[in-house]
Design a protein around this motif. Structure first.
Motif, short mmCIF file in Angstrom:
data_model
loop_
_atom_site.label_atom_id
_atom_site.label_comp_id
_atom_site.label_asym_id
_atom_site.label_seq_id
_atom_site.Cartn_x
_atom_site.Cartn_y
_atom_site.Cartn_z
N SER A 25 0.81 -1.20 0.00
CA SER A 25 0.00 0.00 0.00
C SER A 25 0.85 1.26 0.00
CB SER A 25 -0.89 -0.01 1.25
OG SER A 25 -1.67 1.15 1.31
N VAL A 26 0.67 2.12 -1.00
CA VAL A 26 1.37 3.40 -1.05
C VAL A 26 0.94 4.22 0.16
CG1 VAL A 26 1.60 5.58 -2.31
CG2 VAL A 26 1.60 3.42 -3.56
N GLY A 27 1.91 4.76 0.87
CA GLY A 27 1.64 5.51 2.09
C GLY A 27 1.56 4.63 3.32
N GLY A 28 1.62 3.33 3.12
CA GLY A 28 1.54 2.40 4.25
C GLY A 28 2.83 2.36 5.06
N PHE A 29 2.67 2.31 6.37
CA PHE A 29 3.81 2.11 7.27
C PHE A 29 3.94 0.63 7.56
CE2 PHE A 29 3.63 6.62 8.27
CZ PHE A 29 4.97 6.91 8.44
N TYR A 30 5.16 0.15 7.44
CA TYR A 30 5.50 -1.23 7.69
C TYR A 30 6.67 -1.24 8.66
CZ TYR A 30 2.79 -2.27 3.48
OH TYR A 30 1.78 -2.39 2.55
N VAL A 31 6.93 -2.38 9.27
CA VAL A 31 8.17 -2.57 10.03
C VAL A 31 8.84 -3.82 9.51
CG1 VAL A 31 7.48 -1.37 12.15
CG2 VAL A 31 6.97 -3.80 11.90
N MET A 32 10.16 -3.79 9.52
CA MET A 32 10.94 -4.98 9.14
C MET A 32 11.86 -5.31 10.30
SD MET A 32 13.67 -3.54 6.40
CE MET A 32 14.96 -2.42 6.86
N SER A 40 13.88 -6.38 17.56
CA SER A 40 13.85 -4.99 17.11
C SER A 40 13.19 -4.90 15.74
CB SER A 40 15.25 -4.39 17.08
OG SER A 40 16.06 -5.01 16.11
N TYR A 41 12.54 -3.76 15.52
CA TYR A 41 11.82 -3.53 14.27
C TYR A 41 12.12 -2.12 13.78
CZ TYR A 41 9.33 -7.67 15.72
OH TYR A 41 9.02 -8.95 16.11
N VAL A 42 12.36 -2.00 12.49
CA VAL A 42 12.68 -0.72 11.87
C VAL A 42 11.48 -0.30 11.01
CG1 VAL A 42 14.25 0.45 10.27
CG2 VAL A 42 15.13 -1.30 11.84
N PRO A 43 10.98 0.93 11.21
CA PRO A 43 9.83 1.38 10.42
C PRO A 43 10.24 1.83 9.02
CG PRO A 43 10.45 3.09 11.96
CD PRO A 43 11.35 1.91 12.23
N LEU A 44 9.36 1.58 8.08
CA LEU A 44 9.55 2.06 6.72
C LEU A 44 8.20 2.44 6.16
CD1 LEU A 44 8.71 -0.33 4.40
CD2 LEU A 44 10.63 -1.41 5.54
N LYS A 45 8.24 3.25 5.13
CA LYS A 45 7.02 3.72 4.50
C LYS A 45 7.14 3.53 2.99
CE LYS A 45 4.19 7.94 4.40
NZ LYS A 45 4.16 9.35 4.84
N ILE A 46 6.11 2.96 2.39
CA ILE A 46 6.10 2.82 0.94
C ILE A 46 5.64 4.15 0.34
CG2 ILE A 46 5.03 1.68 -1.04
CD1 ILE A 46 4.99 -0.88 0.58
N LEU A 47 6.51 4.74 -0.47
CA LEU A 47 6.22 6.03 -1.07
C LEU A 47 5.61 5.92 -2.46
CD1 LEU A 47 9.45 7.95 -0.03
CD2 LEU A 47 7.26 7.85 1.15
N LYS A 48 5.98 4.86 -3.17
CA LYS A 48 5.53 4.70 -4.55
C LYS A 48 5.67 3.23 -4.91
CE LYS A 48 6.50 6.40 -9.20
NZ LYS A 48 7.22 7.35 -10.02
N ASP A 52 7.15 -3.65 -10.72
CA ASP A 52 8.27 -4.46 -10.23
C ASP A 52 9.18 -3.71 -9.26
OD1 ASP A 52 9.30 -2.66 -12.02
OD2 ASP A 52 10.53 -4.10 -13.11
N THR A 53 8.74 -2.54 -8.78
CA THR A 53 9.59 -1.70 -7.95
C THR A 53 8.82 -1.12 -6.77
OG1 THR A 53 10.77 -1.03 -9.95
CG2 THR A 53 11.19 0.26 -7.98
N VAL A 54 9.47 -1.09 -5.62
CA VAL A 54 8.94 -0.45 -4.42
C VAL A 54 9.88 0.69 -4.07
CG1 VAL A 54 8.25 -0.78 -2.01
CG2 VAL A 54 8.05 -2.68 -3.62
N TYR A 55 9.35 1.88 -3.87
CA TYR A 55 10.13 3.03 -3.41
C TYR A 55 9.82 3.22 -1.94
CZ TYR A 55 10.72 3.98 -8.38
OH TYR A 55 11.02 3.87 -9.72
N VAL A 56 10.83 3.10 -1.09
CA VAL A 56 10.60 3.14 0.36
C VAL A 56 11.48 4.17 1.04
CG1 VAL A 56 9.91 0.72 0.49
CG2 VAL A 56 12.28 1.32 0.87
N ARG A 57 11.01 4.62 2.17
CA ARG A 57 11.79 5.46 3.08
C ARG A 57 11.98 4.64 4.35
NH1 ARG A 57 11.34 11.65 4.28
NH2 ARG A 57 12.25 11.46 2.23
N ILE A 58 13.22 4.44 4.73
CA ILE A 58 13.54 3.73 5.97
C ILE A 58 13.90 4.78 7.01
CG2 ILE A 58 15.04 2.04 7.06
CD1 ILE A 58 15.39 0.75 4.31
#
Length: 136
Positions: A25-32, A40-48, A52-58
């Motif tokens: 989901s674009v705009g979705g917050f996930y943790v890995m 421990s879990y690191v948050p990331l956000k799907i920007l686009k 075949d491509t995911v653009y993320v902010r970690i």
């Protein structure tokens, strides 16, 4: 454990099959999983998303347990505010969807991808930069 975390980022662990496109989901917050994979879990956000491509902010922040929600205002975006609980910010990464699948990201909550966040994504596209970490 650091080696396993880096391996996860580079797609060296986990499933080889990507998640179905519609499940991300674009705009979705996930943790890995973080450096200490089990605690421990690191948050990331799907920007686009492309086919075949995911653009993320970690983000910098590290959760010591699986969060049930994420307060966007508490996430660090720059190293100026770095403290014990942070990791270096990756900004916007262009990641093949198959590699993203290996990150074992878990959906936490929905948000929006804001125009200022998408500027970094457009840099990847218009400059035709390679995927992170330089794989196709």
């Amino acid at each position: 454990m650091l080696k396993k975390f880096i391996g996860c980022l580079l797609g060296e662990a986990g499933s080889e099959s990507p998640p179905p496109y519609g499940q991300l989901s674009v705009g979705g917050f996930y943790v890995m999983p973080g450096i200490d994979i089990e605690t421990s879990y690191v948050p990331l956000k799907i920007l686009k998303l492309d086919e075949d491509t995911v653009y993320v902010r970690i983000f910098y922040w590290i959760y010591r347990s699986l969060p049930s929600d994420i307060d966007e205002l508490t996430l660090y975006l720059t190293s100026a505010d770095a403290c014990e609980e942070v990791l270096p910010n990756m900004g916007c990464l262009r990641v093949p969807i198959r590699m993203f699948a290996t990150w074992e990201a878990r959906f936490v909550q929905q948000s929006s991808a804001f125009p200022w966040e998408l500027e970094g994504c457009e840099t990847w596209v218009t400059a035709n930069y390679p995927f992170f970490p330089h794989v196709a």
